[in-house]
Scaffold this motif. Structure first.
Motif, mmCIF file in Angstrom:
data_model
loop_
_atom_site.group_PDB
_atom_site.id
_atom_site.type_symbol
_atom_site.label_atom_id
_atom_site.label_comp_id
_atom_site.label_asym_id
_atom_site.label_seq_id
_atom_site.Cartn_x
_atom_site.Cartn_y
_atom_site.Cartn_z
ATOM 1 N N HIS A 120 1.568 8.137 -7.496
ATOM 2 C CA HIS A 120 1.490 7.490 -8.812
ATOM 3 C C HIS A 120 2.883 7.421 -9.422
ATOM 4 C CE1 HIS A 120 -2.716 6.793 -9.771
ATOM 5 N NE2 HIS A 120 -3.014 7.921 -9.150
ATOM 6 N N ARG A 121 3.248 6.259 -9.927
ATOM 7 C CA ARG A 121 4.539 6.118 -10.591
ATOM 8 C C ARG A 121 4.349 5.279 -11.837
ATOM 9 N NH1 ARG A 121 7.865 5.388 -5.013
ATOM 10 N NH2 ARG A 121 8.356 7.591 -4.704
ATOM 11 N N PRO A 122 5.146 5.548 -12.895
ATOM 12 C CA PRO A 122 5.004 4.774 -14.137
ATOM 13 C C PRO A 122 5.186 3.276 -13.920
ATOM 14 C CG PRO A 122 6.371 6.714 -14.499
ATOM 15 C CD PRO A 122 6.130 6.625 -13.025
ATOM 16 N N VAL A 123 6.111 2.920 -13.019
ATOM 17 C CA VAL A 123 6.369 1.511 -12.709
ATOM 18 C C VAL A 123 6.176 1.326 -11.214
ATOM 19 C CG1 VAL A 123 8.036 -0.384 -12.750
ATOM 20 C CG2 VAL A 123 8.027 1.320 -14.593
ATOM 21 N N GLN A 124 5.308 0.416 -10.821
ATOM 22 C CA GLN A 124 5.098 0.176 -9.400
ATOM 23 C C GLN A 124 6.300 -0.560 -8.819
ATOM 24 O OE1 GLN A 124 1.831 -2.410 -8.272
ATOM 25 N NE2 GLN A 124 1.372 -1.119 -6.508
ATOM 26 N N ASP A 125 6.868 0.003 -7.769
ATOM 27 C CA ASP A 125 8.064 -0.565 -7.165
ATOM 28 C C ASP A 125 7.697 -1.867 -6.457
ATOM 29 O OD1 ASP A 125 10.322 -1.138 -5.634
ATOM 30 O OD2 ASP A 125 10.830 0.984 -5.438
ATOM 31 N N PRO A 126 8.329 -2.987 -6.816
ATOM 32 C CA PRO A 126 7.973 -4.269 -6.188
ATOM 33 C C PRO A 126 8.142 -4.280 -4.671
ATOM 34 C CG PRO A 126 9.309 -4.633 -8.144
ATOM 35 C CD PRO A 126 9.332 -3.159 -7.880
ATOM 36 N N LYS A 127 9.178 -3.617 -4.160
ATOM 37 C CA LYS A 127 9.398 -3.650 -2.718
ATOM 38 C C LYS A 127 8.310 -2.879 -1.979
ATOM 39 C CE LYS A 127 12.718 0.224 -2.421
ATOM 40 N NZ LYS A 127 12.857 0.497 -3.872
ATOM 41 N N VAL A 128 7.803 -1.795 -2.590
ATOM 42 C CA VAL A 128 6.711 -1.039 -1.970
ATOM 43 C C VAL A 128 5.438 -1.872 -1.983
ATOM 44 C CG1 VAL A 128 5.263 1.017 -2.166
ATOM 45 C CG2 VAL A 128 7.738 1.190 -2.535
ATOM 46 N N ARG A 129 5.143 -2.483 -3.108
ATOM 47 C CA ARG A 129 3.967 -3.342 -3.191
ATOM 48 C C ARG A 129 4.052 -4.481 -2.182
ATOM 49 N NH1 ARG A 129 4.386 -4.540 -8.138
ATOM 50 N NH2 ARG A 129 5.401 -6.568 -7.912
ATOM 51 N N LEU A 130 5.248 -5.061 -2.053
ATOM 52 C CA LEU A 130 5.454 -6.164 -1.117
ATOM 53 C C LEU A 130 5.220 -5.703 0.324
ATOM 54 C CD1 LEU A 130 6.441 -9.156 -1.102
ATOM 55 C CD2 LEU A 130 8.725 -8.261 -0.613
ATOM 56 N N PHE A 131 5.729 -4.509 0.667
ATOM 57 C CA PHE A 131 5.563 -3.993 2.022
ATOM 58 C C PHE A 131 4.100 -3.710 2.332
ATOM 59 C CE2 PHE A 131 5.462 -0.396 5.037
ATOM 60 C CZ PHE A 131 6.077 -1.008 6.120
ATOM 61 N N VAL A 132 3.385 -3.093 1.402
ATOM 62 C CA VAL A 132 1.976 -2.775 1.641
ATOM 63 C C VAL A 132 1.157 -4.061 1.748
ATOM 64 C CG1 VAL A 132 -0.066 -1.640 0.685
ATOM 65 C CG2 VAL A 132 2.155 -0.501 0.578
ATOM 66 N N ASP A 133 1.444 -5.047 0.912
ATOM 67 C CA ASP A 133 0.745 -6.344 1.017
ATOM 68 C C ASP A 133 1.000 -6.978 2.379
ATOM 69 O OD1 ASP A 133 -0.225 -6.075 -1.542
ATOM 70 O OD2 ASP A 133 1.247 -7.430 -2.470
ATOM 71 N N ALA A 176 1.806 -5.413 5.199
ATOM 72 C CA ALA A 176 1.103 -4.636 6.215
ATOM 73 C C ALA A 176 -0.392 -4.942 6.205
ATOM 74 C CB ALA A 176 1.341 -3.139 5.987
ATOM 75 N N ALA A 177 -0.965 -5.074 5.025
ATOM 76 C CA ALA A 177 -2.400 -5.361 4.928
ATOM 77 C C ALA A 177 -2.731 -6.698 5.579
ATOM 78 C CB ALA A 177 -2.839 -5.348 3.468
ATOM 79 N N ARG A 178 -1.922 -7.710 5.329
ATOM 80 C CA ARG A 178 -2.172 -9.028 5.930
ATOM 81 C C ARG A 178 -2.055 -8.965 7.452
ATOM 82 N NH1 ARG A 178 1.317 -10.735 1.849
ATOM 83 N NH2 ARG A 178 2.983 -11.070 3.388
ATOM 84 N N GLU A 179 -1.042 -8.254 7.934
ATOM 85 C CA GLU A 179 -0.771 -8.231 9.374
ATOM 86 C C GLU A 179 -1.733 -7.345 10.161
ATOM 87 O OE1 GLU A 179 1.813 -9.903 11.072
ATOM 88 O OE2 GLU A 179 1.970 -11.025 9.192
ATOM 89 N N LEU A 180 -2.210 -6.264 9.542
ATOM 90 C CA LEU A 180 -2.953 -5.257 10.296
ATOM 91 C C LEU A 180 -4.458 -5.322 10.147
ATOM 92 C CD1 LEU A 180 -0.678 -2.133 9.726
ATOM 93 C CD2 LEU A 180 -0.667 -3.738 11.629
ATOM 94 N N ARG A 181 -4.949 -6.053 9.154
ATOM 95 C CA ARG A 181 -6.395 -6.039 8.899
ATOM 96 C C ARG A 181 -7.187 -6.472 10.136
ATOM 97 N NH1 ARG A 181 -6.196 -8.532 4.265
ATOM 98 N NH2 ARG A 181 -6.138 -6.619 3.029
ATOM 99 N N SER A 182 -6.670 -7.440 10.867
ATOM 100 C CA SER A 182 -7.413 -7.961 12.029
ATOM 101 C C SER A 182 -7.304 -7.051 13.244
ATOM 102 C CB SER A 182 -6.892 -9.354 12.396
ATOM 103 O OG SER A 182 -5.512 -9.291 12.750
ATOM 104 N N ALA A 183 -6.426 -6.036 13.205
ATOM 105 C CA ALA A 183 -6.222 -5.167 14.370
ATOM 106 C C ALA A 183 -7.405 -4.248 14.608
ATOM 107 C CB ALA A 183 -4.950 -4.337 14.206
ATOM 108 N N PHE A 184 -8.263 -4.086 13.615
ATOM 109 C CA PHE A 184 -9.365 -3.158 13.722
ATOM 110 C C PHE A 184 -10.692 -3.856 13.971
ATOM 111 C CE2 PHE A 184 -5.995 -1.169 11.368
ATOM 112 C CZ PHE A 184 -5.946 0.103 11.901
#
Length: 284
Positions: free
Chosen positions: A261-274, A276-284
């Motif tokens: 949890h952070r007071p301000v969500q880091d844009p680069k972290v959000r961008l990386f997780v988004d 990863a989610a797009r790329e990896l969702r179909s792997a399962f």
């Protein structure tokens, strides 16, 4: 402090062991005090070293929050993202993402650590920890990416020698290959049954702290392994492994990302997780 040795800390900062050691000596000269007690096996902070670390961590956290605010205005993600992932999943799925992400975002650096051990995300300064299992309630932010079905598998050679289990209770008579670490509690698998999840105590002649080792042992006919289906799908299709107890499979795991949890969500972290989610969702 966070990685347990000067060598590991230097590697994380792209420094040689000698370069990292010199940095510590410079700090000790600046403050006129020893900061770390070093032996051939351990690295522990002195009282002054602990105070310096805790205050430095607060300064770094404040700087990272400031960078996040500035980045949210500039629209250009930049800086370092510290990422942790399990060994097998990290090698197969997460590591290949990193060069593609950094190519699309050249101002961002990703530092990836792979380990099957539990990591203290907050204390170790981790931005994203990819997780496969059943996340517990915590103060961390959980972003689910996909369900990850699991399967019990064994090689035909093992089944020819030891027989095929027909019910969960039969597992007690088999050599179960365990993912376990030093000082782990008694080991169990949770299976889905018509009556609901059933916790099964299992045992085996040997265990390992790397899931890929368990898969290799299963392929060699050493025993029964509880593995994510995506990891053994090819071996199942080729007949090198056999699925066991399909009517009572292991409980489906969840794959996702844990973030502090952070007071301000880091844009680069959000961008990386988004990404990863797009790329990896179909792997399962």
């Amino acid at each position: 402090m966070e990685l347990g040795s000067i060598t590991a800390g230097g590697r994380d900062l792209r420094l040689t062991p000698a370069g990292a050691s010199n940095r510590i000596k410079e700090l000790e000269a600046k403050f006129g005090a020893r900061l770390l007690n070093r032996t051939t096996r351990t690295l522990t902070p002195t009282e002054i070293g602990q105070v310096l670390y805790e205050n430095a961590r607060r300064v770094i956290s404040a700087l990272e929050e400031t960078e996040a605010v500035v980045a949210s205005y500039s629209g250009t993600p930049q800086g370092v993202i510290r990422v942790v992932a399990p060994l097998g999943l990290g090698r197969r799925l997460v590591a290949p993402l990193v060069p593609r992400f950094c190519k699309a975002n050249p101002e961002v650096q990703v530092r990836l650590r792979l380990t099957d051990r539990n990591v203290n995300i907050v204390e170790d300064g981790i931005d994203v920890a990819f997780f496969l299992g059943q996340p517990a309630d915590s103060a961390l932010v959980w972003r689910k990416i996909a369900d990850s079905p699991r399967v019990l598998v064994a090689a035909p050679s093992y089944l020819a020698e030891r027989g095929t289990p027909r019910s969960p209770d039969d597992l007690r008579e088999h050599n179960c290959l365990l993912l376990r670490f030093p000082r782990s509690p008694e080991y169990y698998w949770v299976l889905e049954t018509p009556e609901g999840p059933r916790r099964m105590l299992v045992a085996g002649d040997f265990d390992a702290d790397d899931g890929d080792v368990l898969t290799a042992w299963a392929l060699d006919g050493a025993g029964i392994a509880n593995r994510p289906r995506y990891e053994v799908a090819e071996a199942l299709a080729e007949g090198r492994l056999v699925e066991l107890l399909p009517g009572t499979p292991p409980v489906t795991a969840q794959f996702g990302a844990l973030m502090p949890h952070r007071p301000v969500q880091d844009p680069k972290v959000r961008l990386f997780v988004d990404f990863a989610a797009r790329e990896l969702r179909s792997a399962f």
